[in-house]
Design a protein around this motif. Structure first.
Motif, mmCIF file in Angstrom:
data_model
loop_
_atom_site.group_PDB
_atom_site.id
_atom_site.type_symbol
_atom_site.label_atom_id
_atom_site.label_comp_id
_atom_site.label_asym_id
_atom_site.label_seq_id
_atom_site.Cartn_x
_atom_site.Cartn_y
_atom_site.Cartn_z
ATOM 1 N N GLN A 128 -7.539 7.012 9.601
ATOM 2 C CA GLN A 128 -7.045 6.541 9.567
ATOM 3 C C GLN A 128 -5.322 6.572 10.692
ATOM 4 O OE1 GLN A 128 -7.234 8.266 7.624
ATOM 5 N NE2 GLN A 128 -5.113 9.343 6.389
ATOM 6 N N HIS A 133 -0.532 4.372 9.260
ATOM 7 C CA HIS A 133 -1.795 4.968 8.602
ATOM 8 C C HIS A 133 -1.737 5.028 7.445
ATOM 9 C CE1 HIS A 133 0.623 8.647 6.719
ATOM 10 N NE2 HIS A 133 1.146 8.720 7.974
ATOM 11 N N LEU A 179 -4.089 2.943 4.605
ATOM 12 C CA LEU A 179 -4.970 1.281 4.540
ATOM 13 C C LEU A 179 -4.355 0.840 2.322
ATOM 14 C CD1 LEU A 179 -8.343 3.175 4.643
ATOM 15 C CD2 LEU A 179 -7.528 1.740 5.781
ATOM 16 N N GLU A 191 0.539 -3.087 2.498
ATOM 17 C CA GLU A 191 0.888 -3.282 0.544
ATOM 18 C C GLU A 191 0.535 -4.685 0.492
ATOM 19 O OE1 GLU A 191 3.380 -0.669 1.597
ATOM 20 O OE2 GLU A 191 2.597 -1.366 -0.606
ATOM 21 N N SER A 192 -0.380 -3.520 0.110
ATOM 22 C CA SER A 192 -1.926 -4.531 -1.000
ATOM 23 C C SER A 192 -1.165 -5.053 -2.077
ATOM 24 C CB SER A 192 -2.732 -3.433 -1.920
ATOM 25 O OG SER A 192 -2.195 -3.024 -2.645
HETATM 26 N N1 LIG Z 1 1.871 0.661 -1.087
HETATM 27 C C1 LIG Z 1 0.877 0.739 -0.536
HETATM 28 C C2 LIG Z 1 -0.038 2.171 -0.258
HETATM 29 C C3 LIG Z 1 -0.944 2.125 0.985
HETATM 30 C C4 LIG Z 1 -1.867 3.899 0.250
HETATM 31 O O1 LIG Z 1 -0.942 4.636 0.417
HETATM 32 N N2 LIG Z 1 -2.882 4.197 0.698
HETATM 33 C C5 LIG Z 1 -3.649 5.066 0.264
HETATM 34 C C6 LIG Z 1 -5.141 4.857 -0.295
HETATM 35 S S1 LIG Z 1 -4.683 4.256 -1.619
HETATM 36 C C7 LIG Z 1 -4.302 5.525 2.181
HETATM 37 O O2 LIG Z 1 -4.092 4.608 2.913
HETATM 38 N N3 LIG Z 1 -3.474 6.995 2.894
HETATM 39 C C8 LIG Z 1 -4.094 7.454 3.776
HETATM 40 C C9 LIG Z 1 -2.778 8.193 4.795
HETATM 41 O O3 LIG Z 1 -1.837 7.994 4.123
HETATM 42 O O4 LIG Z 1 -2.537 8.846 5.864
HETATM 43 C C10 LIG Z 1 -0.049 -0.087 -0.457
HETATM 44 O O5 LIG Z 1 -0.458 -0.393 -1.170
HETATM 45 O O6 LIG Z 1 -1.041 -1.053 -0.045
#
Ligand SMILES: N[C@@H](CCC(=O)N[C@@H](CS)C(=O)NCC(=O)O)C(=O)O
Length: 88
Positions: free
Chosen positions: A43, A55, A57, A74-75
């Motif tokens: 990422q 960065h 997902l 933002e999912s």
């Molecule tokens: N609020 C965001 C949160 C996204 C998030 O924190 N994704 C995590 C995985 S669940 C991620 O990619 N973390 C890797 C990083 O922050 O480098 C959403 O719901 O899309």
């Protein structure tokens, strides 16, 4: 604006599952999935950061008619957009 193609950037056991699951319910196999490994820190790759500077997902790549490409993060927002785009 017509949304014609979807691609989700996904890593198993993360929030991207929400979007991959909903796309599967709505479109069957008519969408693309690209795996981005958080375990390998993909990422943070410059190519991915151009799509999602946070960065994180998931990222949802949306192609519209007449051929523009947009990137969404933002999912929760993705799920809301898809529900609006496919009310049936
Ligand atoms: N609020 C965001 C949160 C996204 C998030 O924190 N994704 C995590 C995985 S669940 C991620 O990619 N973390 C890797 C990083 O922050 O480098 C959403 O719901 O899309």
């Amino acid at each position: 604006m017509e949304l014609t193609q979807f691609k989700v950037y996904h890593c198993p056991a993360t929030r991207s599952v929400r979007v991959k699951w909903l796309l599967g319910e709505l479109l069957g196999d008519q969408f693309e999935v690209q795996t981005v490994s958080l375990y390998d820190k993909e990422q943070h790759h410059p190519d991915y950061l151009r799509k999602n500077p946070n960065h994180c997902l998931p990222t949802l790549e949306i192609t519209t008619r007449p051929g523009e490409t947009m990137y969404m993060f933002e999912s929760g927002a993705m799920v809301a957009l898809l529900a609006d785009a496919f009310p049936e």
